[in-house]
Design an enzyme around this catalytic site. Structure first.
Site, mmCIF file in Angstrom:
data_model
loop_
_atom_site.group_PDB
_atom_site.id
_atom_site.type_symbol
_atom_site.label_atom_id
_atom_site.label_comp_id
_atom_site.label_asym_id
_atom_site.label_seq_id
_atom_site.Cartn_x
_atom_site.Cartn_y
_atom_site.Cartn_z
ATOM 1 N N GLY A 14 36.850 38.221 38.074
ATOM 2 C CA GLY A 14 35.451 37.913 38.417
ATOM 3 C C GLY A 14 34.832 36.978 37.401
ATOM 4 O O GLY A 14 33.718 37.202 36.928
ATOM 5 N N SER A 16 33.921 33.731 37.752
ATOM 6 C CA SER A 16 33.297 32.494 38.234
ATOM 7 C C SER A 16 31.781 32.465 38.121
ATOM 8 O O SER A 16 31.181 31.401 38.207
ATOM 9 C CB SER A 16 33.690 32.265 39.701
ATOM 10 O OG SER A 16 33.235 33.341 40.500
ATOM 11 N N ARG A 17 31.175 33.622 37.959
ATOM 12 C CA ARG A 17 29.702 33.663 37.925
ATOM 13 C C ARG A 17 29.245 34.609 36.823
ATOM 14 O O ARG A 17 30.014 35.460 36.355
ATOM 15 C CB ARG A 17 29.133 34.233 39.222
ATOM 16 C CG ARG A 17 29.444 33.472 40.456
ATOM 17 C CD ARG A 17 28.751 34.172 41.639
ATOM 18 N NE ARG A 17 29.359 33.823 42.905
ATOM 19 C CZ ARG A 17 29.000 32.767 43.635
ATOM 20 N NH1 ARG A 17 28.035 31.976 43.236
ATOM 21 N NH2 ARG A 17 29.602 32.513 44.778
ATOM 22 N N VAL A 66 40.529 40.951 43.789
ATOM 23 C CA VAL A 66 41.157 42.025 42.992
ATOM 24 C C VAL A 66 41.254 43.354 43.736
ATOM 25 O O VAL A 66 41.847 44.302 43.226
ATOM 26 C CB VAL A 66 40.421 42.245 41.650
ATOM 27 C CG1 VAL A 66 40.611 41.054 40.738
ATOM 28 C CG2 VAL A 66 38.949 42.573 41.848
ATOM 29 N N TYR A 155 27.789 53.217 43.092
ATOM 30 C CA TYR A 155 28.075 52.299 41.975
ATOM 31 C C TYR A 155 28.200 53.098 40.672
ATOM 32 O O TYR A 155 29.121 52.884 39.874
ATOM 33 C CB TYR A 155 26.932 51.287 41.914
ATOM 34 C CG TYR A 155 26.985 50.281 40.799
ATOM 35 C CD1 TYR A 155 27.749 49.120 40.914
ATOM 36 C CD2 TYR A 155 26.245 50.464 39.630
ATOM 37 C CE1 TYR A 155 27.779 48.172 39.899
ATOM 38 C CE2 TYR A 155 26.260 49.529 38.618
ATOM 39 C CZ TYR A 155 27.028 48.384 38.755
ATOM 40 O OH TYR A 155 27.046 47.455 37.744
ATOM 41 N N ALA A 157 29.016 56.214 40.374
ATOM 42 C CA ALA A 157 30.253 57.003 40.417
ATOM 43 C C ALA A 157 31.445 56.139 40.027
ATOM 44 O O ALA A 157 32.303 56.566 39.230
ATOM 45 C CB ALA A 157 30.448 57.582 41.818
ATOM 46 N N LYS A 159 31.507 53.355 38.237
ATOM 47 C CA LYS A 159 31.474 52.946 36.823
ATOM 48 C C LYS A 159 31.721 54.143 35.897
ATOM 49 O O LYS A 159 32.316 53.986 34.831
ATOM 50 C CB LYS A 159 30.140 52.271 36.497
ATOM 51 C CG LYS A 159 29.916 50.939 37.215
ATOM 52 C CD LYS A 159 30.879 49.861 36.739
ATOM 53 C CE LYS A 159 30.455 48.486 37.233
ATOM 54 N NZ LYS A 159 31.406 47.427 36.816
HETATM 55 P P1 NDP Z 1 27.880 38.525 39.574
HETATM 56 O O1 NDP Z 1 27.683 38.996 40.967
HETATM 57 O O2 NDP Z 1 26.994 37.476 39.018
HETATM 58 O O3 NDP Z 1 29.396 38.004 39.429
HETATM 59 C C1 NDP Z 1 30.444 38.811 39.880
HETATM 60 C C2 NDP Z 1 31.748 38.069 39.673
HETATM 61 O O4 NDP Z 1 32.808 38.927 40.147
HETATM 62 C C3 NDP Z 1 31.827 36.782 40.471
HETATM 63 O O5 NDP Z 1 32.582 35.827 39.759
HETATM 64 C C4 NDP Z 1 32.566 37.227 41.745
HETATM 65 O O6 NDP Z 1 33.279 36.160 42.342
HETATM 66 C C5 NDP Z 1 33.533 38.229 41.153
HETATM 67 N N1 NDP Z 1 34.048 39.187 42.125
HETATM 68 C C6 NDP Z 1 33.358 40.118 42.826
HETATM 69 N N2 NDP Z 1 34.194 40.808 43.613
HETATM 70 C C7 NDP Z 1 35.431 40.298 43.402
HETATM 71 C C8 NDP Z 1 36.713 40.596 43.923
HETATM 72 N N3 NDP Z 1 36.905 41.560 44.840
HETATM 73 N N4 NDP Z 1 37.773 39.882 43.485
HETATM 74 C C9 NDP Z 1 37.614 38.901 42.555
HETATM 75 N N5 NDP Z 1 36.421 38.579 42.018
HETATM 76 C C10 NDP Z 1 35.344 39.272 42.449
HETATM 77 O O7 NDP Z 1 27.889 39.849 38.673
HETATM 78 P P2 NDP Z 1 27.349 40.088 37.177
HETATM 79 O O8 NDP Z 1 27.770 38.990 36.303
HETATM 80 O O9 NDP Z 1 25.940 40.489 37.248
HETATM 81 O O10 NDP Z 1 28.181 41.427 36.811
HETATM 82 C C11 NDP Z 1 29.451 41.374 36.182
HETATM 83 C C12 NDP Z 1 29.896 42.790 35.852
HETATM 84 O O11 NDP Z 1 28.925 43.407 35.017
HETATM 85 C C13 NDP Z 1 30.059 43.688 37.070
HETATM 86 O O12 NDP Z 1 31.148 44.550 36.887
HETATM 87 C C14 NDP Z 1 28.752 44.466 37.087
HETATM 88 O O13 NDP Z 1 28.903 45.716 37.723
HETATM 89 C C15 NDP Z 1 28.500 44.623 35.597
HETATM 90 N N6 NDP Z 1 27.104 44.864 35.269
HETATM 91 C C16 NDP Z 1 26.151 43.893 35.462
HETATM 92 C C17 NDP Z 1 24.830 44.134 35.117
HETATM 93 C C18 NDP Z 1 23.752 43.105 35.268
HETATM 94 O O14 NDP Z 1 22.597 43.442 34.953
HETATM 95 N N7 NDP Z 1 24.045 41.890 35.702
HETATM 96 C C19 NDP Z 1 24.418 45.442 34.571
HETATM 97 C C20 NDP Z 1 25.493 46.368 34.396
HETATM 98 C C21 NDP Z 1 26.780 46.073 34.736
HETATM 99 P P3 NDP Z 1 32.883 35.682 43.831
HETATM 100 O O15 NDP Z 1 31.454 35.221 43.728
HETATM 101 O O16 NDP Z 1 33.871 34.610 44.112
HETATM 102 O O17 NDP Z 1 33.027 36.908 44.708
#
Ligand code: NDP
Length: 250
Positions: A14, A16-17, A66, A155, A157, A159
């Site tokens: 993950g 890319s963003r 994934v 979510y 659960a 994490k």
């Molecule tokens: P974003 O939604 O901004 O980015 C998620 C990234 O994961 C993207 O690159 C997306 O790629 C990729 N992704 C999602 N599902 C899949 C998959 N099945 N296979 C491969 N890639 C995948 O999320 P955040 O940056 O906000 O969050 C990142 C992590 O941090 C997560 O685990 C989230 O639960 C955790 N988190 C975030 C918080 C926040 O406040 N932002 C707070 C607490 C935890 P694509 O767009 O191509 O699907």
């Protein structure tokens, strides 16, 4: 920037963003070769590839979902064929989901659990032969895993279970010199999330959260990436089985 991961290879899911993008760039800047996976193609992939091109090293952005075993196996096979071994795995992929529990369809439960938890199993299980003494696995959890939050029981659960997975793996992999830790972000403002807020929504959010975040601000992806880089590096050589909250003091 110190080159403390020089010559090593790190796999980021993950990447890319948001937070994962910052981790991908941070790992590359620290001298490692980074392999970063994502699902959706788009301009953001080209932009990130352009940024990685300017950082020395053999960096690859690879489409791989994934939650799909075959795609994880291909991803890991690519790492094995191109680099031979892995220093680090960062399982960052996760999906945000807000649904009242009584209305939560099984498909949504599965989507969230598969992305955060089952994918962690898949990635580490399949990549284990590439890890060795000194390797470091970092999972991205969430601060809500230990507090809970309405509309996100599924979510929470997933994490929370990730904490259990990390603790179990710590005991199993410790004797081989492989460390396993978790970074649990608080409220992190990613550029995409920020762009979706109207000025009024932003004002309300900031007022509400300033009360519960000691540092009075949302976190930034960089705040999380720094903790991940520490856990990937030898500076944390004797830290394993930990859950580091990076939440500005919630
Ligand atoms: P974003 O939604 O901004 O980015 C998620 C990234 O994961 C993207 O690159 C997306 O790629 C990729 N992704 C999602 N599902 C899949 C998959 N099945 N296979 C491969 N890639 C995948 O999320 P955040 O940056 O906000 O969050 C990142 C992590 O941090 C997560 O685990 C989230 O639960 C955790 N988190 C975030 C918080 C926040 O406040 N932002 C707070 C607490 C935890 P694509 O767009 O191509 O699907």
């Amino acid at each position: 920037m110190s080159q403390e991961l020089s010559g090593k290879t790190v796999l980021v899911t993950g990447g890319s963003r948001g937070i994962g993008r910052e981790i991908t760039l941070g790992v590359a800047r620290a001298g490692a070769n980074v392999v970063s996976c994502y699902r959706q193609e788009g301009e953001h992939i080209e932009t990130l590839a352009g940024e990685l091109k300017n950082i020395p090293g053999d960096h690859r952005l690879v489409p791989a979902d994934v939650t799909v075993p075959d795609e994880v196996e291909q991803l890991v096979a690519g790492v094995r064929d191109n680099y031979g071994s892995l220093h680090g795995i960062v399982h960052n992929a996760g999906v945000i989901s807000h649904v009242p529990f009584g209305k939560l369809p099984l498909a949504e439960w599965n989507r969230v659990v598969d992305t955060s938890l089952t994918a962690a199993y898949l990635i580490v299980n399949r990549a284990l032969p590439l890890l060795s003494e000194g390797s470091s696995v970092v999972a991205i959890g969430s601060r809500v895993a230990t507090v809970g939050i309405p509309l996100r029981a599924h979510y929470t659960a997933a994490k929370s279970a990730l904490i259990g997975l990390v603790r179990g793996l710590t005991k199993e992999l410790g004797p081989s010199g492989i460390r396993v830790n978790l970074v649990s972000p608080g409220m992190i403002e990613t550029p995409e999330a920020a762009a979706k807020l109207t000025p009024e929504q932003r004002r309300v959010y900031e007022e509400r959260y300033a009360e519960i975040i000691a540092m009075g601000r949302f976190g930034r992806p960089r705040d999380i990436a720094e903790a991940v880089l520490f856990l990937l590096s030898d500076r944390s050589a004797y830290i394993t089985g930990e859950n580091i909250n990076v939440d500005g003091g919630i």
